[in-house]
Write a protein that holds these residues in place. Structure first.
Motif, short mmCIF file in Angstrom:
data_model
loop_
_atom_site.label_atom_id
_atom_site.label_comp_id
_atom_site.label_asym_id
_atom_site.label_seq_id
_atom_site.Cartn_x
_atom_site.Cartn_y
_atom_site.Cartn_z
N ARG A 1 7.99 -2.50 -6.41
CA ARG A 1 6.67 -2.71 -5.58
C ARG A 1 5.87 -1.79 -5.96
O ARG A 1 4.47 -1.70 -5.28
N ASN A 2 6.08 -0.64 -6.80
CA ASN A 2 5.01 0.46 -7.00
C ASN A 2 4.72 0.37 -8.51
O ASN A 2 4.47 1.21 -9.14
N ASP B 1 -7.58 -5.94 -1.78
CA ASP B 1 -7.25 -6.79 -0.56
C ASP B 1 -5.79 -7.47 -1.09
O ASP B 1 -5.53 -7.88 -2.30
N PRO B 2 -4.83 -7.36 -0.06
CA PRO B 2 -3.78 -8.40 -0.39
C PRO B 2 -4.23 -9.65 -0.68
O PRO B 2 -5.25 -10.13 -0.19
N PRO B 3 -3.25 -10.58 -1.12
CA PRO B 3 -3.46 -12.00 -1.57
C PRO B 3 -3.80 -12.50 -0.11
O PRO B 3 -3.40 -12.37 0.80
N ALA C 1 3.22 -9.01 1.14
CA ALA C 1 3.14 -10.06 -0.01
C ALA C 1 4.26 -9.77 -0.90
O ALA C 1 4.77 -10.89 -1.29
N LEU C 2 4.37 -8.52 -1.60
CA LEU C 2 5.40 -8.21 -2.42
C LEU C 2 6.71 -8.69 -1.80
O LEU C 2 7.72 -9.38 -2.65
N SER D 1 -1.35 -1.08 -9.06
CA SER D 1 -2.08 -1.07 -8.00
C SER D 1 -3.39 -1.14 -8.58
O SER D 1 -3.89 -0.80 -9.65
N THR E 1 -0.88 -7.14 4.49
CA THR E 1 -0.54 -5.84 3.48
C THR E 1 0.20 -6.45 2.06
O THR E 1 0.67 -7.39 1.96
N TRP E 2 -0.11 -5.57 1.22
CA TRP E 2 0.53 -5.69 -0.13
C TRP E 2 1.75 -5.79 0.08
O TRP E 2 2.83 -6.70 -0.69
N GLU E 3 2.52 -4.97 0.91
CA GLU E 3 4.04 -4.83 1.03
C GLU E 3 4.56 -6.16 1.71
O GLU E 3 5.55 -6.90 0.97
#
Length: 145
Positions: A53-54, A31-33, A42-43, A57, A38-40
């Motif tokens: 960003r990759n 899960d994202p923070p 968050a990043l 994972s 989404t992780w996107e």
């Protein structure tokens, strides 16, 4: 004290490889923070440049039984046989033809996800039940056992 552990896999495409292994193992992406959908998102909020960003994972077993798998980007490609590999237990408790048939069916599913079939090791009782050696999309060997 019992220690927890995760399996860390060096790779070129953490997002792609984590998605592959999540489908193989029935895992899910981390899960994202908290506070992010989404992780996107968050990043971006953390100021991580798009090109980074990759870089990593992770996936987890939704049932909480298996270890976390963490995928991290490295600059070098795979160059030799793995010293450590994963065994995917696709036919527990089965023997002989029933075992090998179950492994073949699972092998075909994994080829459809991007795996490569490398070799089939025939049963040789009492010590060898038979297995199929596969490689993930980046060439990391694993066994269907």
């Amino acid at each position: 004290m019992a220690a927890e552990f995760q399996v860390t896999i060096d790779c070129a495409d953490p997002a792609g490889l984590s998605e592959f292994w999540a489908q193989v193992l029935g895992y899910r992406l981390l899960d994202p923070p908290p506070g992010f959908d989404t992780w996107e998102a968050a990043l971006v909020a953390f100021g991580v440049p798009e090109a980074r960003r990759n870089d990593a994972s992770g996936i987890i077993d939704p049932a909480g039984r298996g270890p976390k798998l963490f995928f991290q980007k490295v600059p070098e490609g795979k160059s030799v046989k793995n010293r450590l590999h994963l065994d995917v237990r696709a036919a527990p408790g089965l023997q002989g033809d029933a075992r090998m048939n179950a492994l073949e069916v699972e092998g075909e599913r994994l080829v459809g996800l991007g795996a490569t079939r490398l070799t089939r090791i025939e049963p040789a009782p009492p010590l060898e039940g038979g297995h199929i050696v596969m490689a993930d999309p980046e060439g990391n060997e694993f066994c269907l056992d």
